[in-house]
Design a protein around this motif. Structure first.
Motif, PDB file in Angstrom:
ATOM      1  N   TRP A 218      -1.905  12.384  -4.522  1.00 52.39           N
ATOM      2  CA  TRP A 218      -1.897  11.387  -3.843  1.00 52.39           C
ATOM      3  C   TRP A 218      -2.515  10.163  -3.080  1.00 52.39           C
ATOM      4  CZ3 TRP A 218       2.733  11.995  -0.428  1.00 52.39           C
ATOM      5  CH2 TRP A 218       3.423  13.503  -0.964  1.00 52.39           C
ATOM      6  N   VAL A 219      -1.429   9.155  -3.249  1.00 51.82           N
ATOM      7  CA  VAL A 219      -2.999   8.074  -2.547  1.00 51.82           C
ATOM      8  C   VAL A 219      -2.774   7.489  -1.485  1.00 51.82           C
ATOM      9  CG1 VAL A 219      -3.700   5.659  -3.939  1.00 51.82           C
ATOM     10  CG2 VAL A 219      -3.320   7.256  -5.140  1.00 51.82           C
ATOM     11  N   LEU A 220      -3.043   7.523  -0.462  1.00 51.11           N
ATOM     12  CA  LEU A 220      -2.940   7.745   1.127  1.00 51.11           C
ATOM     13  C   LEU A 220      -3.860   6.198   1.349  1.00 51.11           C
ATOM     14  CD1 LEU A 220      -3.573  11.144   2.556  1.00 51.11           C
ATOM     15  CD2 LEU A 220      -1.456  11.099   1.434  1.00 51.11           C
ATOM     16  N   ASP A 221      -2.360   5.392   1.916  1.00 48.03           N
ATOM     17  CA  ASP A 221      -2.885   4.032   2.713  1.00 48.03           C
ATOM     18  C   ASP A 221      -4.103   3.161   1.574  1.00 48.03           C
ATOM     19  OD1 ASP A 221      -1.721   2.241   4.127  1.00 48.03           O
ATOM     20  OD2 ASP A 221      -3.211   2.270   5.383  1.00 48.03           O
ATOM     21  N   ALA A 222      -3.838   2.658   0.127  1.00 42.93           N
ATOM     22  CA  ALA A 222      -4.183   2.220  -0.433  1.00 42.93           C
ATOM     23  C   ALA A 222      -3.285   2.116  -1.787  1.00 42.93           C
ATOM     24  CB  ALA A 222      -5.499   3.313  -0.946  1.00 42.93           C
ATOM     25  N   ARG A 332       1.555   1.222  10.077  1.00 40.13           N
ATOM     26  CA  ARG A 332       0.519   0.003  11.091  1.00 40.13           C
ATOM     27  C   ARG A 332      -1.372   0.452  10.106  1.00 40.13           C
ATOM     28  NH1 ARG A 332       1.907   3.844  14.747  1.00 40.13           N
ATOM     29  NH2 ARG A 332      -0.689   4.162  15.593  1.00 40.13           N
ATOM     30  N   SER A 333      -0.592  -0.117   8.466  1.00 41.55           N
ATOM     31  CA  SER A 333      -1.547   0.057   7.904  1.00 41.55           C
ATOM     32  C   SER A 333      -2.313  -1.127   8.490  1.00 41.55           C
ATOM     33  CB  SER A 333      -1.355   0.077   6.520  1.00 41.55           C
ATOM     34  OG  SER A 333      -2.175   0.331   5.451  1.00 41.55           O
ATOM     35  N   ALA A 367       1.549   5.244  12.570  1.00 38.99           N
ATOM     36  CA  ALA A 367       0.277   5.956  12.199  1.00 38.99           C
ATOM     37  C   ALA A 367      -0.212   4.705  11.663  1.00 38.99           C
ATOM     38  CB  ALA A 367       0.996   6.626  11.099  1.00 38.99           C
ATOM     39  N   GLY A 368      -1.434   4.594  11.900  1.00 37.18           N
ATOM     40  CA  GLY A 368      -2.163   3.695  11.498  1.00 37.18           C
ATOM     41  C   GLY A 368      -3.161   3.831  10.250  1.00 37.18           C
ATOM     42  N   ASP A 374      -3.750   9.625  12.729  1.00 36.82           N
ATOM     43  CA  ASP A 374      -2.805   9.000  13.696  1.00 36.82           C
ATOM     44  C   ASP A 374      -1.791   9.921  14.129  1.00 36.82           C
ATOM     45  OD1 ASP A 374      -5.106   6.919  14.343  1.00 36.82           O
ATOM     46  OD2 ASP A 374      -3.607   5.859  12.255  1.00 36.82           O
ATOM     47  N   ASN A 375      -1.131  10.722  12.773  1.00 36.15           N
ATOM     48  CA  ASN A 375       0.218  10.688  12.585  1.00 36.15           C
ATOM     49  C   ASN A 375      -0.318  12.435  11.391  1.00 36.15           C
ATOM     50  OD1 ASN A 375       2.686  12.455  12.401  1.00 36.15           O
ATOM     51  ND2 ASN A 375       3.670  10.501  12.013  1.00 36.15           N
TER      52      ASN A 375
END
Length: 392
Positions: A218-222, A332-333, A367-368, A374-375
């Motif tokens: 899992w690659v979270l917000d990248a 909302r990255s 979520a940011g 955030d979530n």
């Protein structure tokens, strides 16, 4: 739920476990660790988990020469160097669900299966504590699993464990591979947030191929490639690191640091998060109050440069068989996800399916960048399917 941490007690004098040669290692062929940590009950959580403490940074090294147990693309480590016990590689915690029976105490009892394991990595300027409450929720929901939370080099309690440069995404991934090799665990899920997401991809790149059992990464917000910063005025990590490097290493007030960060244009949430990296100096009974930073900002600055420059699209577009990579974009990255990024991930989805791997894209609403804060409910729902239906 049990909770294992590599802190105060060391375990000198024990015979080091057998480590196979380079060519035999992969993420999923490791027997359990043979070290025997001290078990004690942590009073606030007596009904849910136990605590084991293993020394960090000051543990004695094993007395025998051993070959490293990793088949990696980069074999510059050599075959006959000393490998330290896990606690002098990186600081970590092991959180176990209440149905996990495996431990170092029963390592010789092969009738007790090793539980499925997930490894979780934080981002730049974070620490393993960022994942603490979220992982405890996972352990309650999936009681047959265990979860390894890691402080990456230059961060948290690993900052006191001196590492040779360069401080890069690749060297950070190699640290984690060394740790899981020494722990002799078999991770089936790898989760990394932001910088930690690229570290996860680098681990997949460096580990033995093909992997013998399915692995979910899992690659979270990248994204795998170029880091595209947000708009002016947002909490950009490069600007934050630069500002923190101007501050004294010892400060008298967390509130003053929060105010200074806000005045510099950073959000209150980020300012309050940053000061969690301050710890009291001196004795607890001392009347004077001062704080020092736990991280190594010089090393972190180098790590962030590597994060921006490292391109791992070739890993995503040529996945080993059995590897399934999931990208999660925060609605909302903090970072800009370019149309090109989304198109390449979509193309990789199709090609990976043909090769026995897998790539998927997810969006976390409301979520940011700090997705697990955030979530957390939404993130929990998305990640949960990785832990369902997996038996020990």
């Amino acid at each position: 739920m049990s909770f294992l941490s590599n802190f105060t007690a060391s375990f000198p004098g024990e015979r080091p476990p057998f480590i196979p040669p380079y060519s035999q290692f992969n993420l999923h062929s490791l027997p359990p660790i043979s070290s025997r940590p001290t078990i004690r009950i942590s009073p606030p959580f007596q009904d849910t988990f136990r605590v084991s403490q293993i020394g960090v940074g000051r543990s004695s090294r094993y007395s025998r020469k051993r070959s490293a147990c990793m088949t990696l693309i980069n074999e510059r480590l050599g075959r006959d160097r000393d490998i330290a016990d896990p606690s002098s590689i990186l600081a970590y915690e092991l959180v176990q669900g209440k149905l996990v029976k495996w431990s170092s105490m029963v390592v010789l009892n092969r009738s007790i299966p090793e539980p499925p394991t997930a490894v979780l990595l934080h981002g730049i300027l974070g620490s393993r504590k960022n994942w603490g409450s979220f992982v405890r929720r996972l352990a309650l929901e999936f009681p047959t699993w265990q979860f390894v939370l890691v402080d990456l080099r230059c961060h948290g309690d690993s900052a006191s464990i001196k590492k040779r440069g360069p401080h890069t995404v690749a060297s950070t991934a190699l640290d984690v591979l060394k740790l899981i090799a020494q722990l002799r665990i078999t991770p089936r899920v790898l989760i990394g947030h932001s910088f930690g997401g690229k570290v996860v991809l680098s681990m997949v790149e460096q580990a033995a191929k093909p992997l013998p059992r399915p692995v979910r990464a899992w690659v979270l917000d990248a994204t795998p490639g170029k880091v595209r910063a947000g708009q002016d005025g947002e909490d950009h990590p490069r600007k934050l690191i630069s500002f923190l490097r101007k501050l004294p290493k010892e400060v008298s007030s967390k509130r003053d640091i929060v105010n200074a960060l806000i005045q510099e244009g950073f959000s209150k949430d980020v300012a309050q998060w940053v000061v969690t990296n301050l710890r009291p100096t001196g004795a607890a009974s001392s009347s004077s109050s001062s704080f020092s930073w736990v991280f190594d900002l010089e090393g972190i600055s180098e790590m962030y440069e590597s994060y921006e420059e490292t391109n791992l699209w070739k890993v995503v577009e040529n996945l080993p068989r059995g590897v399934h990579v999931n990208f999660l974009k925060a609605e909302r990255s903090l970072h800009r996800w370019a149309l090109e990024d989304l198109q390449r991930i979509h193309a990789a989805e199709e090609s990976a399916a043909d090769e026995g791997g897998g790539v998927e894209m997810h969006v976390l609403e409301d979520a940011g960048h700090w997705v697990h804060a955030d979530n957390p409910d939404g993130l929990f729902r998305i990640l949960s399917f990785s832990f369902k239906g997996v038996k020990a």
